[in-house]
Scaffold this motif. Sequence first.
Motif, mmCIF file in Angstrom:
data_model
loop_
_atom_site.group_PDB
_atom_site.id
_atom_site.type_symbol
_atom_site.label_atom_id
_atom_site.label_comp_id
_atom_site.label_asym_id
_atom_site.label_seq_id
_atom_site.Cartn_x
_atom_site.Cartn_y
_atom_site.Cartn_z
ATOM 1 N N ILE A 56 0.840 -1.187 0.000
ATOM 2 C CA ILE A 56 0.000 0.000 0.000
ATOM 3 C C ILE A 56 0.880 1.244 0.000
ATOM 4 N N SER A 57 0.299 2.327 -0.457
ATOM 5 C CA SER A 57 0.917 3.644 -0.372
ATOM 6 C C SER A 57 -0.079 4.534 0.346
ATOM 7 N N THR A 58 0.423 5.469 1.150
ATOM 8 C CA THR A 58 -0.452 6.278 1.981
ATOM 9 C C THR A 58 -0.040 7.739 1.966
ATOM 10 N N GLY A 59 -1.029 8.585 1.859
ATOM 11 C CA GLY A 59 -0.856 10.021 2.054
ATOM 12 C C GLY A 59 -1.735 10.414 3.218
ATOM 13 N N ALA A 60 -1.181 11.137 4.188
ATOM 14 C CA ALA A 60 -1.957 11.510 5.373
ATOM 15 C C ALA A 60 -1.635 12.941 5.775
ATOM 16 N N LYS A 61 -2.658 13.643 6.221
ATOM 17 C CA LYS A 61 -2.473 15.011 6.707
ATOM 18 C C LYS A 61 -3.573 15.351 7.686
ATOM 19 N N ASN A 62 -3.368 16.419 8.413
ATOM 20 C CA ASN A 62 -4.388 16.895 9.339
ATOM 21 C C ASN A 62 -5.580 17.428 8.557
ATOM 22 N N LEU A 63 -6.750 17.162 9.073
ATOM 23 C CA LEU A 63 -7.972 17.695 8.493
ATOM 24 C C LEU A 63 -8.003 19.191 8.739
ATOM 25 N N ASP A 64 -8.243 19.960 7.695
ATOM 26 C CA ASP A 64 -8.337 21.414 7.795
ATOM 27 C C ASP A 64 -9.811 21.778 7.836
ATOM 28 N N LEU A 70 -14.164 18.145 -0.246
ATOM 29 C CA LEU A 70 -13.466 17.962 -1.522
ATOM 30 C C LEU A 70 -12.070 18.566 -1.501
ATOM 31 N N GLU A 71 -11.903 19.710 -0.849
ATOM 32 C CA GLU A 71 -10.576 20.325 -0.760
ATOM 33 C C GLU A 71 -9.650 19.477 0.114
ATOM 34 N N ASN A 72 -10.154 18.999 1.245
ATOM 35 C CA ASN A 72 -9.348 18.126 2.100
ATOM 36 C C ASN A 72 -8.973 16.845 1.371
ATOM 37 N N TYR A 73 -9.932 16.262 0.663
ATOM 38 C CA TYR A 73 -9.678 15.033 -0.079
ATOM 39 C C TYR A 73 -8.620 15.265 -1.160
ATOM 40 N N ALA A 74 -8.754 16.352 -1.912
ATOM 41 C CA ALA A 74 -7.805 16.646 -2.993
ATOM 42 C C ALA A 74 -6.391 16.825 -2.449
ATOM 43 N N ASN A 75 -6.258 17.533 -1.339
ATOM 44 C CA ASN A 75 -4.931 17.750 -0.756
ATOM 45 C C ASN A 75 -4.304 16.447 -0.270
ATOM 46 N N THR A 76 -5.109 15.599 0.335
ATOM 47 C CA THR A 76 -4.605 14.312 0.811
ATOM 48 C C THR A 76 -4.300 13.380 -0.357
ATOM 49 N N ASP A 77 -5.131 13.432 -1.387
ATOM 50 C CA ASP A 77 -4.912 12.599 -2.574
ATOM 51 C C ASP A 77 -3.585 12.950 -3.245
ATOM 52 N N LYS A 78 -3.202 14.219 -3.240
ATOM 53 C CA LYS A 78 -1.905 14.628 -3.800
ATOM 54 C C LYS A 78 -0.766 13.951 -3.043
ATOM 55 N N LEU A 79 -0.901 13.891 -1.717
ATOM 56 C CA LEU A 79 0.129 13.217 -0.913
ATOM 57 C C LEU A 79 0.195 11.729 -1.235
ATOM 58 N N LEU A 80 -0.968 11.122 -1.461
ATOM 59 C CA LEU A 80 -1.008 9.706 -1.830
ATOM 60 C C LEU A 80 -0.213 9.469 -3.109
ATOM 61 N N TYR A 81 -0.428 10.304 -4.114
ATOM 62 C CA TYR A 81 0.278 10.100 -5.370
ATOM 63 C C TYR A 81 1.763 10.403 -5.254
ATOM 64 N N GLY A 89 4.826 0.623 -0.763
ATOM 65 C CA GLY A 89 5.053 0.546 0.668
ATOM 66 C C GLY A 89 5.518 1.855 1.305
ATOM 67 N N CYS A 90 5.281 2.977 0.653
ATOM 68 C CA CYS A 90 5.701 4.276 1.182
ATOM 69 C C CYS A 90 4.504 5.041 1.725
ATOM 70 N N TYR A 91 4.792 5.944 2.640
ATOM 71 C CA TYR A 91 3.753 6.842 3.123
ATOM 72 C C TYR A 91 4.351 8.230 3.309
ATOM 73 N N ILE A 92 3.479 9.220 3.195
ATOM 74 C CA ILE A 92 3.858 10.616 3.432
ATOM 75 C C ILE A 92 2.869 11.178 4.447
ATOM 76 N N LEU A 93 3.397 11.729 5.513
ATOM 77 C CA LEU A 93 2.571 12.373 6.548
ATOM 78 C C LEU A 93 2.912 13.849 6.580
ATOM 79 N N LYS A 94 1.894 14.687 6.524
ATOM 80 C CA LYS A 94 2.107 16.152 6.617
ATOM 81 C C LYS A 94 1.203 16.734 7.660
#
Length: 94
Positions: A56-64, A70-81, A89-94
């Motif tokens: 799996i790959s993961t993008g994670a961030k604090n909910l704003d 939709l804006e929160n989803y789009a921002n998190t989706d960018k981190l996923l990609y 097997g990578c993840y990005i946490l912001k």
Amino acid sequence: MDILKEMNNNPEGIFFRIGGDEFSGLINRSKTEVEEILKKIYGDLIKIGLSPQLSISTGAKNLDISKNYLENYANTDKLLYEAKLKGKGCYILK
């Protein structure tokens, strides 16, 4: 996925299937605690012993709360990609 169902029974957070192979989670924990949760999930996937290995790959961030869903989803989706570009097997946490 049973691993995420198991996590839903714990106070760490709740996970939802968005569609296909995409999942979302709401986790009310610190960044360090979220990283530990992800490490557990990633470790559990390895223990399953599937062939070929599931990753799996993961993008994670604090909910704003000043932004809508939709804006929160789009921002998190960018981190996923970004994580997917780093490799399986990578993840990005912001």
